[in-house]
Design a protein around this motif. Structure first.
Motif, PDB file in Angstrom:
ATOM      1  N   VAL A 161       3.702   7.340   1.624  1.00 41.96           N
ATOM      2  CA  VAL A 161       3.978   5.909   1.679  1.00 41.96           C
ATOM      3  C   VAL A 161       5.408   5.769   2.191  1.00 41.96           C
ATOM      4  CG1 VAL A 161       4.091   3.732   0.422  1.00 41.96           C
ATOM      5  CG2 VAL A 161       2.446   5.491  -0.278  1.00 41.96           C
ATOM      6  N   VAL A 162       5.561   5.191   3.383  1.00 40.19           N
ATOM      7  CA  VAL A 162       6.861   5.092   4.031  1.00 40.19           C
ATOM      8  C   VAL A 162       7.339   3.649   3.982  1.00 40.19           C
ATOM      9  CG1 VAL A 162       8.190   5.516   6.119  1.00 40.19           C
ATOM     10  CG2 VAL A 162       6.229   6.967   5.578  1.00 40.19           C
ATOM     11  N   PRO A 184      -2.373  11.448  -5.289  1.00 39.48           N
ATOM     12  CA  PRO A 184      -1.586  12.229  -4.314  1.00 39.48           C
ATOM     13  C   PRO A 184      -0.685  11.365  -3.446  1.00 39.48           C
ATOM     14  CG  PRO A 184      -3.810  11.924  -3.489  1.00 39.48           C
ATOM     15  CD  PRO A 184      -3.774  11.273  -4.846  1.00 39.48           C
ATOM     16  N   TYR A 185       0.404  10.857  -4.013  1.00 40.00           N
ATOM     17  CA  TYR A 185       1.318  10.020  -3.234  1.00 40.00           C
ATOM     18  C   TYR A 185       2.720  10.611  -3.218  1.00 40.00           C
ATOM     19  CZ  TYR A 185      -2.181   6.338  -2.982  1.00 40.00           C
ATOM     20  OH  TYR A 185      -3.317   5.622  -2.724  1.00 40.00           O
ATOM     21  N   ARG A 186       3.335  10.572  -2.042  1.00 37.76           N
ATOM     22  CA  ARG A 186       4.753  10.843  -1.876  1.00 37.76           C
ATOM     23  C   ARG A 186       5.374   9.604  -1.249  1.00 37.76           C
ATOM     24  NH1 ARG A 186       6.417  14.170   1.780  1.00 37.76           N
ATOM     25  NH2 ARG A 186       4.449  14.292   2.941  1.00 37.76           N
ATOM     26  N   ILE A 187       6.607   9.321  -1.581  1.00 36.30           N
ATOM     27  CA  ILE A 187       7.284   8.136  -1.072  1.00 36.30           C
ATOM     28  C   ILE A 187       8.467   8.565  -0.215  1.00 36.30           C
ATOM     29  CG2 ILE A 187       8.530   6.026  -1.703  1.00 36.30           C
ATOM     30  CD1 ILE A 187       6.918   5.947  -4.269  1.00 36.30           C
ATOM     31  N   ALA A 188       8.631   7.904   0.923  1.00 37.09           N
ATOM     32  CA  ALA A 188       9.751   8.178   1.815  1.00 37.09           C
ATOM     33  C   ALA A 188      10.351   6.853   2.272  1.00 37.09           C
ATOM     34  CB  ALA A 188       9.299   8.999   3.026  1.00 37.09           C
ATOM     35  N   ILE A 209       2.443   2.548   5.828  1.00 37.07           N
ATOM     36  CA  ILE A 209       3.775   2.033   6.136  1.00 37.07           C
ATOM     37  C   ILE A 209       3.922   0.669   5.471  1.00 37.07           C
ATOM     38  CG2 ILE A 209       5.357   1.254   7.936  1.00 37.07           C
ATOM     39  CD1 ILE A 209       3.947   3.130   9.886  1.00 37.07           C
ATOM     40  N   VAL A 210       5.045   0.461   4.786  1.00 37.18           N
ATOM     41  CA  VAL A 210       5.346  -0.827   4.166  1.00 37.18           C
ATOM     42  C   VAL A 210       6.699  -1.299   4.666  1.00 37.18           C
ATOM     43  CG1 VAL A 210       5.655  -2.110   2.015  1.00 37.18           C
ATOM     44  CG2 VAL A 210       4.070  -0.152   2.085  1.00 37.18           C
ATOM     45  N   VAL A 211       6.748  -2.543   5.155  1.00 38.34           N
ATOM     46  CA  VAL A 211       8.003  -3.144   5.600  1.00 38.34           C
ATOM     47  C   VAL A 211       8.393  -4.223   4.590  1.00 38.34           C
ATOM     48  CG1 VAL A 211       9.255  -4.252   7.480  1.00 38.34           C
ATOM     49  CG2 VAL A 211       7.299  -2.755   7.994  1.00 38.34           C
ATOM     50  N   ALA A 217       1.678  -2.497   6.201  1.00 36.07           N
ATOM     51  CA  ALA A 217       1.797  -3.617   5.269  1.00 36.07           C
ATOM     52  C   ALA A 217       3.196  -4.210   5.347  1.00 36.07           C
ATOM     53  CB  ALA A 217       1.500  -3.171   3.837  1.00 36.07           C
ATOM     54  N   SER A 218       3.306  -5.457   4.918  1.00 39.31           N
ATOM     55  CA  SER A 218       4.617  -6.113   4.873  1.00 39.31           C
ATOM     56  C   SER A 218       4.731  -6.943   3.615  1.00 39.31           C
ATOM     57  CB  SER A 218       4.823  -7.007   6.103  1.00 39.31           C
ATOM     58  OG  SER A 218       3.939  -8.119   6.067  1.00 39.31           O
TER      59      SER A 218
END
Length: 319
Positions: free
Chosen positions: A4-5, A33-37, A68-70, A103-104
């Protein structure tokens, strides 16, 4: 392992960022199974609240399972705010074209619009920016006064706390509602609101308390508001007597009974249906009233309640 960026632009709002990040971090704590960046065009980004944030400056390689999340940022106008570079916009487009989700939150919808991802798709943003977003991206299908929208792996939310609702929705879609409910409970977010809920709803106005028994009853009413819900059934669900439930509910919600809370939800949902073309009679039946008389009566008890008829009829005011 899904990545998840979060894309950080100058002036990013901390809650736009931290709310969704907490959702996916909590899901990871539960074994998902999540990693965040965090990525930005400069290594340090100053948030709207004055906290400096550190991010990587290279756009990572992603696959279709990644997200991707903005998050949004502080700005008076979308046109006068920060913008992604051409390379950043291309990265958003390429991820979506490869089958990924973008996503935003709040003003973050402007970044998706500049990347061309809103054209022909339903979207939303914070109510303060809706008119400008519609004007800047006329091919977007703006949906007003909702918490979030989803359209062809483009997900947009209204802003601030609604980013939590967006993230919980994505968890529910990917892993089922039980995980989303578990994460919401751990975060003390008792109600996972649906995307069609108004930005100012009864679930927001009457959920600011910490009474767990009342929250359990509200969860039940929220899920089954169209059905008859006897007080004895609600009390059993909360593990208290009917008299105790009435007293606790009245105190926690500022004077409502469980029945009045249910009626408030019915009226709000009926308004939504009428706004989308249903007749008053049809809306009344769909939300659980036997006919429209009770719906009209409840509206007349609320000052300045506008009865919106389907297209072709002007609005009128009851009461």
């Amino acid at each position: 392992m899904s990545l998840v960026v979060f894309v950080l632009l100058p002036g990013v709002h901390l809650l736009d960022l931290a709310g969704p990040a907490q959702v996916f971090s909590t899901a990871a704590d539960f074994g998902q199974p999540y990693r965040i960046a965090y990525v930005a065009e400069h290594e340090q980004v100053l948030s709207a609240q004055g906290l400096p944030l550190i991010a990587r400056t290279r756009w990572p390689q992603l696959n279709g399972d990644d997200l991707i999340v903005v998050p949004g940022w502080r700005t008076r106008t979308l046109g006068g705010g920060p913008a992604l570079s051409d390379a950043g916009s291309a990265w958003l487009r390429e991820h979506h074209a490869a089958g990924g989700t973008v996503a935003s939150v709040c003003a973050g919808a402007e970044a998706l619009g500049r990347a061309g991802l809103l054209d022909g798709r339903r979207c939303t943003t914070h109510h303060d920016h809706q008119d400008e977003l519609a004007a800047r991206h006329p091919h977007a299908l703006l949906v007003r006064d909702v918490l979030f929208t989803t359209d062809d792996r483009v997900v947009t939310s209204a802003g601030i706390a609604s980013g939590i609702d967006l993230a919980l929705h994505l968890l529910a879609v990917r892993h089922g509602p039980a995980l989303a409910a578990q994460v919401a409970r751990d975060m003390v977010v008792y109600a996972r609101r649906n995307g069609h809920e108004p930005q100012d709803s009864a679930m927001l106005r009457h959920r600011s308390h910490l009474d767990d028994a009342v929250h359990r009853v509200q969860d039940l009413i929220d899920a089954r508001f169209t059905e008859p819900l006897p007080l004895a059934h609600l009390a059993a669900g909360a593990g208290v007597s009917e008299r105790t439930l009435t007293r606790l509910f009245h105190r926690a919600t500022g004077g409502l009974t469980p029945l009045r809370y249910q009626q408030t939800l019915r009226v709000e949902h009926a308004e939504h249906l009428i706004d989308h073309g249903a007749t008053v009679e049809s809306a009344a039946r769909q939300v659980g009233f036997e006919d429209a008389r009770m719906l009209r009566r409840l509206r007349s008890r609320t000052p300045h309640t506008t009865v919106r008829e389907p297209s072709g009829h002007g609005p009128r005011t009851d009461g």
